[in-house]
Write a protein that holds these residues in place. Structure first.
Motif, PDB file in Angstrom:
ATOM      1  N   ARG A 284       0.846  -1.210   0.000  1.00  9.51           N
ATOM      2  CA  ARG A 284       0.000   0.000   0.000  1.00  9.51           C
ATOM      3  C   ARG A 284       0.871   1.246   0.000  1.00  9.51           C
ATOM      4  NH1 ARG A 284      -5.451  -1.277   2.059  1.00  9.51           N
ATOM      5  NH2 ARG A 284      -5.616   0.663   3.197  1.00  9.51           N
ATOM      6  N   THR A 289      -2.406   1.281  -3.420  1.00  6.95           N
ATOM      7  CA  THR A 289      -3.117   1.834  -2.272  1.00  6.95           C
ATOM      8  C   THR A 289      -4.402   1.083  -1.937  1.00  6.95           C
ATOM      9  OG1 THR A 289      -4.067   3.394  -3.799  1.00  6.95           O
ATOM     10  CG2 THR A 289      -2.206   4.176  -2.492  1.00  6.95           C
ATOM     11  N   THR A 290      -4.922   0.319  -2.901  1.00  8.44           N
ATOM     12  CA  THR A 290      -6.211  -0.337  -2.635  1.00  8.44           C
ATOM     13  C   THR A 290      -6.068  -1.826  -2.327  1.00  8.44           C
ATOM     14  OG1 THR A 290      -6.531  -0.692  -4.996  1.00  8.44           O
ATOM     15  CG2 THR A 290      -7.529   1.283  -4.063  1.00  8.44           C
ATOM     16  N   ILE A 291      -4.839  -2.333  -2.278  1.00  6.10           N
ATOM     17  CA  ILE A 291      -4.700  -3.763  -1.963  1.00  6.10           C
ATOM     18  C   ILE A 291      -5.083  -3.955  -0.486  1.00  6.10           C
ATOM     19  CG2 ILE A 291      -2.253  -3.854  -1.207  1.00  6.10           C
ATOM     20  CD1 ILE A 291      -2.009  -6.354  -3.125  1.00  6.10           C
ATOM     21  N   PRO A 292      -5.816  -5.028  -0.159  1.00 13.73           N
ATOM     22  CA  PRO A 292      -6.278  -5.190   1.227  1.00 13.73           C
ATOM     23  C   PRO A 292      -5.110  -5.185   2.214  1.00 13.73           C
ATOM     24  CG  PRO A 292      -7.329  -6.802  -0.202  1.00 13.73           C
ATOM     25  CD  PRO A 292      -6.307  -6.099  -1.036  1.00 13.73           C
ATOM     26  N   GLU A 293      -5.322  -4.515   3.377  1.00  8.22           N
ATOM     27  CA  GLU A 293      -4.181  -4.354   4.282  1.00  8.22           C
ATOM     28  C   GLU A 293      -3.759  -5.655   4.955  1.00  8.22           C
ATOM     29  OE1 GLU A 293      -5.019  -1.257   7.030  1.00  8.22           O
ATOM     30  OE2 GLU A 293      -7.148  -1.749   7.131  1.00  8.22           O
ATOM     31  N   PHE A 419      -9.472  -7.937  -5.922  1.00 14.29           N
ATOM     32  CA  PHE A 419      -8.522  -6.862  -6.192  1.00 14.29           C
ATOM     33  C   PHE A 419      -7.982  -7.045  -7.605  1.00 14.29           C
ATOM     34  CE2 PHE A 419      -4.077  -5.407  -6.289  1.00 14.29           C
ATOM     35  CZ  PHE A 419      -4.269  -4.070  -5.985  1.00 14.29           C
TER      36      PHE A 419
END
Ligand SMILES: *Cc1c(COP(=O)(O)O)cnc(C)c1O
Length: 484
Positions: A284, A289-293, A419
């Protein structure tokens, strides 16, 4: 075994009804000689095995259908194909033009330079289990464990041969039946009883591990109170499993790892997370930025689970392995389990994994193909797509339509469902249909595997390296000549 396809058909007397037709088939030896005549480079063992297979298949076919329907040329071709399959190296290298970085059918993560470390460890002797200073028996995983600790922030670490075994080892060690405990229970949300590809099913692995599965919540919603109510004197573990290959949306609720750890601590029950896919790179922070944390392992470890386990060859970008990070107590217990010996990582895996972990610590991310592919900016893909498009234009000379376009593609490999990465592709249309064209590309001497969408074959630059362009051009050329 299927009685209609005996290993050695010569040993099985024919049924009388098809005797004459079967006699018309050449003997295995004769067919093997014919095969060697057709392809002189084939070794005798492969020609004979191919012939045996083709004769058995022909007999089975005759038993099923019209005996007159089998002709010699077909049997010879079948024998030749079977023989060629036997001598081809296995697995065969292919060019991945699908854009799916972690393609389960294409061997998940490519190792790139780490492969040389595995080859070196395998080619000769090594100090795998020898301490060169003392001359005594050494630790097989060596400093690999220290690197896992540095990268994850966990107290302790261990590695076994894949993540399915890591979970098995965790279940058996932390929640397995003992002489005094009897069968123990493992609590899992109904929304997490997943099946990952290749027949890995959470309920099945739990049965094999000798624990009793206690399902809580509903398919779409599970609350902390569901876990609380299910805890009893026999509870051995609270398990969280990542939904690696599907997404839930709508009226859904799940209990976060942190909350589950809180409950486990309060009741003195170990909490384990089967994360499946994870990485030590903060993707991220590096632009995804949108990949799951939850893909960032250190953030999972920081939540305090006793054990987090993940695959070496998914987002991490290493060899097949099961990485285990967690508390010293839980990890040491897993290491000491006799089952760990049966699930141990081989020396090639150790060498490649050690190489990747060192590259991660050095921040040499461009040297880890999976990470490099995930992080390649879309602008650079655009430039490469345009170059490939131009090259293919000149190969096809107007016989096929070439279009360069933007697209998006999943990461794949049971890692981050839902994703998708923005990408650039080259689309090819023509040759009587995209699936036929895709088949011809796979049949090329250097096979190229593509996506097929509607009427187009799609080459995705996300997974195509600079070195692959030549193979793609050659495969397209091959498809054109096959269709001429
Ligand atoms: C992929 C995956 C596994 C299996 O891992 P392997 O390394 O293939 O054995 C297990 N659990 C989850 C959640 C996964 O995503």
């Amino acid at each position: 075994m299927d009685p209609r396809s005996p290993v050695n058909p010569e040993e099985h007397p024919d049924e009388t009804e098809h005797r004459d037709a079967r006699r018309a088939l050449p003997s295995v030896d004769r067919l093997a000689r014919q095969v060697t005549g057709m392809a002189g480079d084939l070794p005798g063992w492969a020609a004979r095995a191919g012939a045996r297979e083709a004769v058995a298949a022909a007999r089975a076919e005759m038993a099923r259908s019209d005996p007159a329907g089998i002709d010699l040329a077909t049997v010879q071709t079948a024998a030749l194909t079977a023989a060629r399959r036997l001598v081809a190296p296995q697995p065969r290298p292919v060019v991945n033009a699908t854009g799916v970085v972690l393609h389960t059918n294409l061997g998940r993560s490519p190792l790139g330079a780490a492969a040389a470390a595995a080859a070196e460890a395998a080619a000769g002797y090594s100090d795998l289990e020898l301490d060169l200073v003392s001359g005594r028996r050494g630790n097989r995983l060596g400093s690999l464990v220290d690197k896992l600790v540095l990268l994850s922030g966990a107290q302790a670490a261990y590695a076994c041969n894949n993540n399915a075994s890591a979970l098995l080892l965790a279940l058996d060690t932390l929640a397995g039946e003992t002489a005094t405990s009897g069968l123990r229970e493992v609590i899992v949300s109904r929304g997490e009883l997943v099946e990952i590809g290749g027949s890995f099913r959470v309920p099945d692995i739990m049965a094999k591990a000798g624990v009793r599965l206690v399902e809580v919540g509903s398919t779409n919603r599970t609350h902390l109170s569901d876990y609380e109510r299910a805890i009893g004197p026999n509870t051995g573990m609270l398990l969280k499993v990542h939904r690696s290959n599907f997404e839930q949306s709508g009226f859904v609720a799940e209990v976060g790892l942190g909350e589950l750890v809180g409950l486990g601590r309060e009741r003195g029950i170990p909490v384990v997370e089967d994360l499946g896919s994870g990485t030590f790179v903060d993707l991220r922070a590096r632009g995804l930025t949108t990949i799951p944390e939850e893909t960032y392992v250190p953030s999972r470890v920081a939540m305090g689970a006793d054990i987090v386990c993940l695959s070496g060859d998914k987002l991490l970008g290493g060899p097949q392995a099961g990485l285990i990070v967690g508390t010293a107590e839980a990890v040491n217990a897993m290491k000491a389990n006799p089952l760990a010996r049966a699930l141990r990582l081989d020396k090639m895996g150790i060498a490649a994994l050690d190489w990747v972990l060192t590259a991660l610590l050095d921040d040499r991310l461009s040297e880890i193909p999976v990470v490099a592919q995930l992080l390649e900016p879309v602008d650079s893909l655009e430039a490469r797509a345009k170059a490939l498009g131009a090259a293919l234009e000149s190969v096809v000379g107007g016989k096929l339509d070439v279009v360069v376009a933007t697209d998006c593609a999943p990461v794949g490999g049971g890692s981050v469902p839902g994703f998708e990465l923005d990408t650039w592709v080259v689309e090819l249309r023509g040759l009587r249909g995209a699936s036929r064209l895709a088949g011809l590309l796979r049949a090329a001497p250097a096979p190229v595997v593509t996506r097929v969408r509607d009427d187009a074959v799609v080459f995705d630059l996300r997974t195509l390296g600079d070195g692959d362009a030549e193979a793609v051009e050659a495969a397209v050329q091959f498809a054109l000549t096959q269709s001429a």
